[in-house]
Design an enzyme around this catalytic site. Structure first.
Site, PDB file in Angstrom:
ATOM      1  N   HIS A 130      -1.400   8.595  -1.253  1.00 32.88           N
ATOM      2  CA  HIS A 130      -2.265   7.628  -0.828  1.00 32.88           C
ATOM      3  C   HIS A 130      -3.286   7.319  -1.641  1.00 32.88           C
ATOM      4  O   HIS A 130      -3.312   5.942  -1.672  1.00 32.88           O
ATOM      5  CB  HIS A 130      -3.082   8.447   1.320  1.00 32.88           C
ATOM      6  CG  HIS A 130      -3.335   6.914   1.072  1.00 32.88           C
ATOM      7  ND1 HIS A 130      -4.564   6.978   1.228  1.00 32.88           N
ATOM      8  CD2 HIS A 130      -3.037   5.400   2.111  1.00 32.88           C
ATOM      9  CE1 HIS A 130      -4.963   4.777   1.222  1.00 32.88           C
ATOM     10  NE2 HIS A 130      -4.240   4.633   1.480  1.00 32.88           N
TER      11      HIS A 130
ATOM     12  N   HIS B 134       4.698  -1.623   2.313  1.00 37.26           N
ATOM     13  CA  HIS B 134       4.482  -1.280   4.127  1.00 37.26           C
ATOM     14  C   HIS B 134       5.378  -2.136   4.202  1.00 37.26           C
ATOM     15  O   HIS B 134       4.621  -2.441   5.356  1.00 37.26           O
ATOM     16  CB  HIS B 134       2.503  -1.704   4.152  1.00 37.26           C
ATOM     17  CG  HIS B 134       1.558  -0.829   3.034  1.00 37.26           C
ATOM     18  ND1 HIS B 134       1.579   0.887   3.389  1.00 37.26           N
ATOM     19  CD2 HIS B 134       1.424  -1.335   1.159  1.00 37.26           C
ATOM     20  CE1 HIS B 134       0.962   0.638   1.913  1.00 37.26           C
ATOM     21  NE2 HIS B 134       0.961  -0.280   0.788  1.00 37.26           N
TER      22      HIS B 134
ATOM     23  N   GLU C 216      -8.806   1.244  -6.288  1.00 43.97           N
ATOM     24  CA  GLU C 216      -8.354  -0.113  -5.531  1.00 43.97           C
ATOM     25  C   GLU C 216      -9.738  -1.042  -5.583  1.00 43.97           C
ATOM     26  O   GLU C 216      -9.738  -1.820  -6.069  1.00 43.97           O
ATOM     27  CB  GLU C 216      -7.488  -0.438  -4.536  1.00 43.97           C
ATOM     28  CG  GLU C 216      -7.070  -1.485  -3.739  1.00 43.97           C
ATOM     29  CD  GLU C 216      -6.515  -1.189  -2.211  1.00 43.97           C
ATOM     30  OE1 GLU C 216      -6.212   0.390  -2.206  1.00 43.97           O
ATOM     31  OE2 GLU C 216      -6.002  -1.989  -1.531  1.00 43.97           O
TER      32      GLU C 216
ATOM     33  N   HIS D 241       5.847  -1.829  -4.073  1.00 46.55           N
ATOM     34  CA  HIS D 241       5.310  -1.427  -3.416  1.00 46.55           C
ATOM     35  C   HIS D 241       5.019  -2.287  -1.861  1.00 46.55           C
ATOM     36  O   HIS D 241       4.794  -3.468  -1.726  1.00 46.55           O
ATOM     37  CB  HIS D 241       4.332  -1.635  -4.403  1.00 46.55           C
ATOM     38  CG  HIS D 241       3.025  -0.982  -3.250  1.00 46.55           C
ATOM     39  ND1 HIS D 241       2.145   0.423  -3.444  1.00 46.55           N
ATOM     40  CD2 HIS D 241       2.476  -1.381  -2.651  1.00 46.55           C
ATOM     41  CE1 HIS D 241       1.162   1.000  -2.805  1.00 46.55           C
ATOM     42  NE2 HIS D 241       0.926   0.116  -2.097  1.00 46.55           N
TER      43      HIS D 241
ATOM     44  N   GLU E 193       4.780   8.750   2.619  1.00 49.59           N
ATOM     45  CA  GLU E 193       3.689   9.573   1.989  1.00 49.59           C
ATOM     46  C   GLU E 193       2.567  10.371   2.141  1.00 49.59           C
ATOM     47  O   GLU E 193       2.647  10.264   3.743  1.00 49.59           O
ATOM     48  CB  GLU E 193       2.841   7.865   2.488  1.00 49.59           C
ATOM     49  CG  GLU E 193       0.934   7.627   2.774  1.00 49.59           C
ATOM     50  CD  GLU E 193       0.804   6.546   3.133  1.00 49.59           C
ATOM     51  OE1 GLU E 193       0.117   5.509   2.324  1.00 49.59           O
ATOM     52  OE2 GLU E 193      -0.043   6.104   4.150  1.00 49.59           O
TER      53      GLU E 193
ATOM     54  N   SER F  11      -7.415  14.070   4.131  1.00 50.79           N
ATOM     55  CA  SER F  11      -8.436  14.772   3.255  1.00 50.79           C
ATOM     56  C   SER F  11      -9.827  16.459   3.669  1.00 50.79           C
ATOM     57  O   SER F  11      -9.740  16.750   2.987  1.00 50.79           O
ATOM     58  CB  SER F  11      -9.459  13.792   2.887  1.00 50.79           C
ATOM     59  OG  SER F  11      -9.981  13.172   4.199  1.00 50.79           O
TER      60      SER F  11
ATOM     61  N   ASP G 122       2.953  -5.650  -2.290  1.00 53.07           N
ATOM     62  CA  ASP G 122       2.533  -4.570  -1.226  1.00 53.07           C
ATOM     63  C   ASP G 122       2.714  -4.826   0.092  1.00 53.07           C
ATOM     64  O   ASP G 122       3.280  -6.016   0.467  1.00 53.07           O
ATOM     65  CB  ASP G 122       0.428  -4.896  -1.121  1.00 53.07           C
ATOM     66  CG  ASP G 122      -0.732  -3.265  -0.976  1.00 53.07           C
ATOM     67  OD1 ASP G 122      -0.177  -2.372  -0.096  1.00 53.07           O
ATOM     68  OD2 ASP G 122      -1.321  -3.661  -1.356  1.00 53.07           O
TER      69      ASP G 122
HETATM   70  O1  MCF Z   1      -2.479  -1.012  -0.589  1.00 55.38           O
HETATM   71  C1  MCF Z   1      -3.342  -1.595   0.540  1.00 55.38           C
HETATM   72  C2  MCF Z   1      -4.570  -1.552   0.396  1.00 55.38           C
HETATM   73  N1  MCF Z   1      -5.206   0.435   0.100  1.00 55.38           N
HETATM   74  C3  MCF Z   1      -4.363   1.297   0.611  1.00 55.38           C
HETATM   75  N2  MCF Z   1      -3.271   1.478   1.930  1.00 55.38           N
HETATM   76  C4  MCF Z   1      -2.414   0.448   2.575  1.00 55.38           C
HETATM   77  C5  MCF Z   1      -2.355  -0.713   1.597  1.00 55.38           C
HETATM   78  N3  MCF Z   1      -1.810  -1.486   2.637  1.00 55.38           N
HETATM   79  C6  MCF Z   1      -1.732  -0.547   3.727  1.00 55.38           C
HETATM   80  N4  MCF Z   1      -1.830   0.479   3.760  1.00 55.38           N
HETATM   81  C7  MCF Z   1      -1.470   1.799   3.944  1.00 55.38           C
HETATM   82  C8  MCF Z   1      -1.596   2.823   3.683  1.00 55.38           C
HETATM   83  O2  MCF Z   1      -0.265   3.257   3.276  1.00 55.38           O
HETATM   84  O3  MCF Z   1      -3.655   1.782   5.428  1.00 55.38           O
HETATM   85  C9  MCF Z   1      -3.514   2.994   5.385  1.00 55.38           C
HETATM   86  C10 MCF Z   1      -2.275   4.076   4.374  1.00 55.38           C
HETATM   87  O4  MCF Z   1      -1.045   4.629   5.717  1.00 55.38           O
HETATM   88  C11 MCF Z   1      -4.644   3.733   4.937  1.00 55.38           C
HETATM   89  S1  MCF Z   1      -5.267   4.811   4.988  1.00 55.38           S
HETATM   90  C12 MCF Z   1      -5.749   4.866   7.614  1.00 55.38           C
HETATM   91 FE    FE Z   2      -0.500  -0.445  -0.780  1.00 56.87          FE
END
Ligand code: MCF
Ligand code: FE
Length: 407
Positions: free
Chosen positions: A181, A64, A211, A62, A142, A146, A310
């Site tokens: 997401h 990003h 989380e 995982h 992704e 909502s 992450d």
């Molecule tokens: O895993 C971490 C924390 N939790 C959620 N989202 C994200 C994380 N790192 C990046 N994100 C991204 C997620 O994919 O941030 C955005 C999403 O596109 C948050 S929602 C605006």
């Molecule tokens: Fe993440």
């Protein structure tokens, strides 16, 4: 045919000494060099440095990549201020994050021994980089949205990205996949459609899940820090799903749930009963003030888990060995010599099984994704090799993916 010789090899049976691995694109056999040469007399022999250990390539389930530009823009320490800072800085972070930057992070992952990664893609902008990188990429498109009003539009955009990743999969090591997401950000109607799509195409499926404490409070009671967030940005004050409803949406297809720090033992037991698994992100959880995932409970329930970095949106590096070292510190109550081999197993054979990949184990017929770690000195016992590997490895010495040498 190549034969890679090392002092130690990490196999499904544990560490073996004085053996070698014969491989082309796939692993052919693990045996003594003499025996392997009888079968493959013309093979190229590659001798590793003293005190080297051959591992299967590591799997970072995982990451990003699109958030790779973050250094100090996002607020660390607590989840909601972090999320607010993502909303405020996202456009600028995306603009600064070009292919060169993402390519460099793929290379950093490679040098830390990551031969497969799960790319959580919010916009699809890292697709080209993932096509070109030597690693195998599980490309998690992704789905977010909502608000029922925009759900169809967001779902169609998601579908387009899924299709783009499917067309790349023929000419690269990309495996198309689906990422929901989170329970708070995806409308149940499109959630159901996306899970059905993943199932129909047998694509790996993942989701951020429980989380933060704030997430739990919002889903359970419609209260807490998320309330103000949703009122401010989305003009709503009710969560779209309960925890139960969300979990049940995945009843018929196994998913990889990221974080799960705030899940109860009962919820985790239910996930186990449905064949699901967990991605554990120790540094991300610590940096965003989300708490510690009770990996000992996962063990007790025999709920499989992987280890993941992450994104740089909630971390300082994408090195899997940095992540292992952080895990050793975060789980300070765990016997360190027992935890170290579990982290290695979680990031190789367990992660491969979770994502349905034919790698992660050094045994015949697996893909030849191999990593050489060189220890600075002789380990005293085989039981200590995992720990010394984690403690001493900043960069690996060699990397092979499907038999091709990249480092
Ligand atoms: O895993 C971490 C924390 N939790 C959620 N989202 C994200 C994380 N790192 C990046 N994100 C991204 C997620 O994919 O941030 C955005 C999403 O596109 C948050 S929602 C605006
Ligand atoms: Fe993440």
């Amino acid at each position: 045919m190549k034969i890679l010789v090392a002092d130690y090899i990490y196999t499904p049976k544990g560490f073996v000494e004085y053996q070698a691995v014969a491989f082309d694109t796939h692993i052919k056999a693990v045996d003594t060099l003499e025996k392997l040469l009888e079968t493959y007399p013309k093979a190229q022999i590659i001798r590793t440095a003293p005190h080297s250990v051959i591992y299967p390539g590591f799997i970072n389930t995982h990451v990003h990549l699109e958030f790779s530009a973050n250094k100090t823009s996002l607020e660390y320490g607590s989840f909601m201020p972090w999320l607010d800072s993502v909303i405020a800085n996202r456009d600028e972070l995306m603009q600064c994050c070009d292919n060169k930057m993402m390519h460099k992070e793929c290379d950093n992952m490679l040098r830390s021994g990551i031969t497969t990664f799960g790319a959580i893609s919010s916009f699809g902008t890292e697709l080209e980089v993932c096509e070109k990188t030597p690693q195998r990429v599980v490309f998690f498109n992704e789905l977010i949205g909502s608000n029922a009003q925009y759900a169809d539009m967001l779902y169609n955009d998601f579908l387009e990205r899924v299709k783009a990743s499917q067309s790349c999969s023929k000419s690269s090591k990309i495996i198309p996949a689906v990422a929901i997401h989170s329970p708070y950000s995806v409308h149940p109607v499109i959630l159901e459609k996306a899970v059905a799509l993943a199932k129909a195409h047998q694509m790996p499926l993942s989701s951020h899940f429980l989380e933060s404490q704030a997430e739990r409070e919002w889903l359970e009671k419609g209260e807490g820090e998320f309330k103000a967030f949703f009122e401010k940005y989305f003009n709503t004050s009710k969560p779209v799903s309960t925890i139960e409803e969300f979990i049940h949406a995945f009843d018929n297809y196994p998913a990889h749930f990221t974080h799960a720090v705030q899940a109860t033992k009962e919820e985790l037991a239910y996930l186990k009963s449905r064949g699901h698994s967990i991605a554990h992100c120790p540094r991300s959880n610590r940096y965003l003030g989300c708490g510690r995932l009770a990996v000992e409970t996962l063990r007790e329930l025999e709920l499989p888990y992987s280890v993941a970095t992450d994104g740089l949106s909630s971390n300082d590096s994408l090195s899997i060995f940095d992540e292992f070292r952080a895990a050793l510190m975060l789980h300070h109550q765990a016997p360190i010599n027992k935890l170290a081999p579990l982290l290695i197993k979680a990031s190789t054979q367990d992660a491969a099984e979770i994502l349905g990949l034919n790698c992660g184990r050094i045994e015949a017929d697996r893909l030849a994704d191999l990593v050489v770690v060189t220890l600075p000195d002789l380990p005293q016992t085989k039981e200590e090799i995992a720990l010394w590997s984690i403690i001493h490895t900043k960069e690996i010495s060699e990397v092979y993916i499907e038999g091709v040498k990249y480092v």
